[in-house]
Design an enzyme around this catalytic site. Structure first.
Site, PDB file in Angstrom:
ATOM      1  N   LYS A 112       0.849  -1.722   0.125  1.00  0.00           N
ATOM      2  CA  LYS A 112       0.371   0.345  -0.297  1.00  0.00           C
ATOM      3  C   LYS A 112       0.953   1.587  -0.184  1.00  0.00           C
ATOM      4  CE  LYS A 112      -4.318  -1.526   1.795  1.00  0.00           C
ATOM      5  NZ  LYS A 112      -5.970  -1.493   2.883  1.00  0.00           N
ATOM      6  N   LYS A 195      -4.077 -11.516  -7.064  1.00  0.00           N
ATOM      7  CA  LYS A 195      -5.641 -11.827  -5.910  1.00  0.00           C
ATOM      8  C   LYS A 195      -6.397 -10.600  -6.289  1.00  0.00           C
ATOM      9  CE  LYS A 195      -6.286  -8.733  -1.804  1.00  0.00           C
ATOM     10  NZ  LYS A 195      -7.524  -8.587  -0.676  1.00  0.00           N
ATOM     11  N   LYS A 198     -10.806  -4.866  -4.488  1.00  0.00           N
ATOM     12  CA  LYS A 198     -11.050  -3.406  -3.993  1.00  0.00           C
ATOM     13  C   LYS A 198     -10.574  -1.881  -4.917  1.00  0.00           C
ATOM     14  CE  LYS A 198     -13.564  -3.742   0.346  1.00  0.00           C
ATOM     15  NZ  LYS A 198     -13.497  -3.694   1.255  1.00  0.00           N
TER      16      LYS A 198
END
Ligand code: ATP
Ligand code: LTN
Length: 331
Positions: A112, A195, A198
């Protein structure tokens, strides 16, 4: 004593099929066996840039999604993280237990942080796993049902509980992760090596629970496939394996039944059947989302806040006592 589960999802964007199959579906299945706490973790959602208005809206929408997938507010406690200030308070205490090096090792943090511009990486993003540990430990949780991506955070939670108990005396139950054998890592439809997420820039990479039928059909149609034509579970063909896994979980058919069903058939049939089964699941779900009134939602969240607060307060009280954070002798 009935064992407890605790889990949560962030009110960022919408819920996708990976979140559902990897986590929410198991919450629903486990709620009757355990005393259950399902939290909308809005404090986690502000660790990256966010829009305040959207966050409020997403928090309510996510609560509706919890209920519409089958979380029963009569048996489970559903609440908003920021409604129970003990989460932030325990985070502070655990901040003084965790080592910075432990946080810098977290792969989700590294991923992130890479996505944010370097000067925008907040201390909150680094501290995210400590807030998550506080969420879990406040409720003396036995089991935490999550997807595979949360495994490392769960290990840190256990380490912090063990360290605190060692240094200050037995206070926290040390929780176990519950990561399903199948479905813990649903892959992106555009890249089966990543994966489903979102935050992926490509909206076609994921099926959202609020997608309409045409969108579901279109996204599955565009899903990448592997070479070879046979339709069977095969880990060396990650795209087909992923599609079959979704089909298996959505329909409840066994792996053998799924392979039988597709024997001699082609990719077009697989994608068509997958879209059909998904739509069949999503339609009544979306109808339930629309039926939950604002009043009903407010009542459920208020009841959830009360119940969660009671337990959280009791744990925090013990933490304060053990760490000497009590001004008066009778606190
Ligand atoms: P993102 O999808 O952007 O990675 P997240 O994991 O940060 O989102 P949350 O809403 O906090 O999103 O996650 C809710 C739950 O969904 C967690 O238990 C997480 O492990 C699980 N989960 C997320 N992605 C997947 C996936 N692709 N397959 C299975 N479970 C998943
Ligand atoms: N970090 C989790 C969400 C989360 C969570 C928790 C999950 C926050 N607090 C406590 C289980 C237990 C994620 O899925 N991104």
């Amino acid at each position: 004593m009935t064992k407890r589960i605790f889990s949560g999802a962030q009110p960022t964007g919408n819920v996708h099929l990976g979140n559902y199959l990897g986590a929410l579906k198991n919450w629903v299945a486990l709620q009757h066996e355990y005393e259950s706490f399902f939290c909308i973790v809005n404090l986690h959602a502000i660790t990256v840039t966010h829009d305040p208005k959207l966050l409020t809206e997403s928090t309510r929408n996510l609560t509706r999604i919890y209920l519409a997938v089958g979380i029963d507010p009569q048996v489970s406690t559903v609440f908003i993280q920021s409604d129970v200030p003990e989460h932030a308070e325990l985070t502070w205490v655990l901040n003084c237990v965790v080592r910075i090096s432990e946080l810098e090792r977290m792969t989700q943090y590294k991923d992130k942080a890479k996505k944010q511009q370097q000067e925008n990486v907040t201390a909150g993003l680094l501290d995210y796993p400590v807030l998550m540990a506080a969420d879990i430990l406040l409720y003396q949780t036995d089991l935490v049902p999550v997807g595979h991506d949360q495994k490392q955070h769960l290990e840190l939670t256990r380490d912090l509980a063990i360290r605190f108990n060692r240094d200050y005396g037995e206070t926290f139950r040390v929780p176990d992760a519950y990561i399903p054998k199948v479905g813990a890592k649903i892959m992106s439809l555009s890249n089966p090596l990543k994966k489903m997420s979102k935050s992926d820039d490509d909206a076609n990479s994921r099926i959202m629970l609020m997608d309409d039928s045409d969108t579901v059909v279109r996204k599955f149609k565009r899903a990448v496939t592997d070479s070879g034509t046979e339709i069977r579970f095969d880990e060396s063909r990650p795209a087909i394996n992923n599609l079959l896994e979704v089909y298996h979980l959505i329909t409840g058919k066994s792996a053998a039944e799924v392979e039988d069903h597709f024997a001699g058939k082609g990719y077009a049939q697989l994608k068509g059947d997958l879209a059909e089964a998904t739509i069949e699941f999503l339609k009544p779900f979306q109808q339930r989302v629309r039926e939950i009134s604002d009043d009903e939602l407010d009542q459920i969240l208020e009841r959830g806040r009360e119940k969660a607060s009671r337990i959280a307060r009791a744990t925090l009280q013990q933490v304060f006592e053990r760490t000497g954070l009590t001004g008066s002798l009778k606190r």
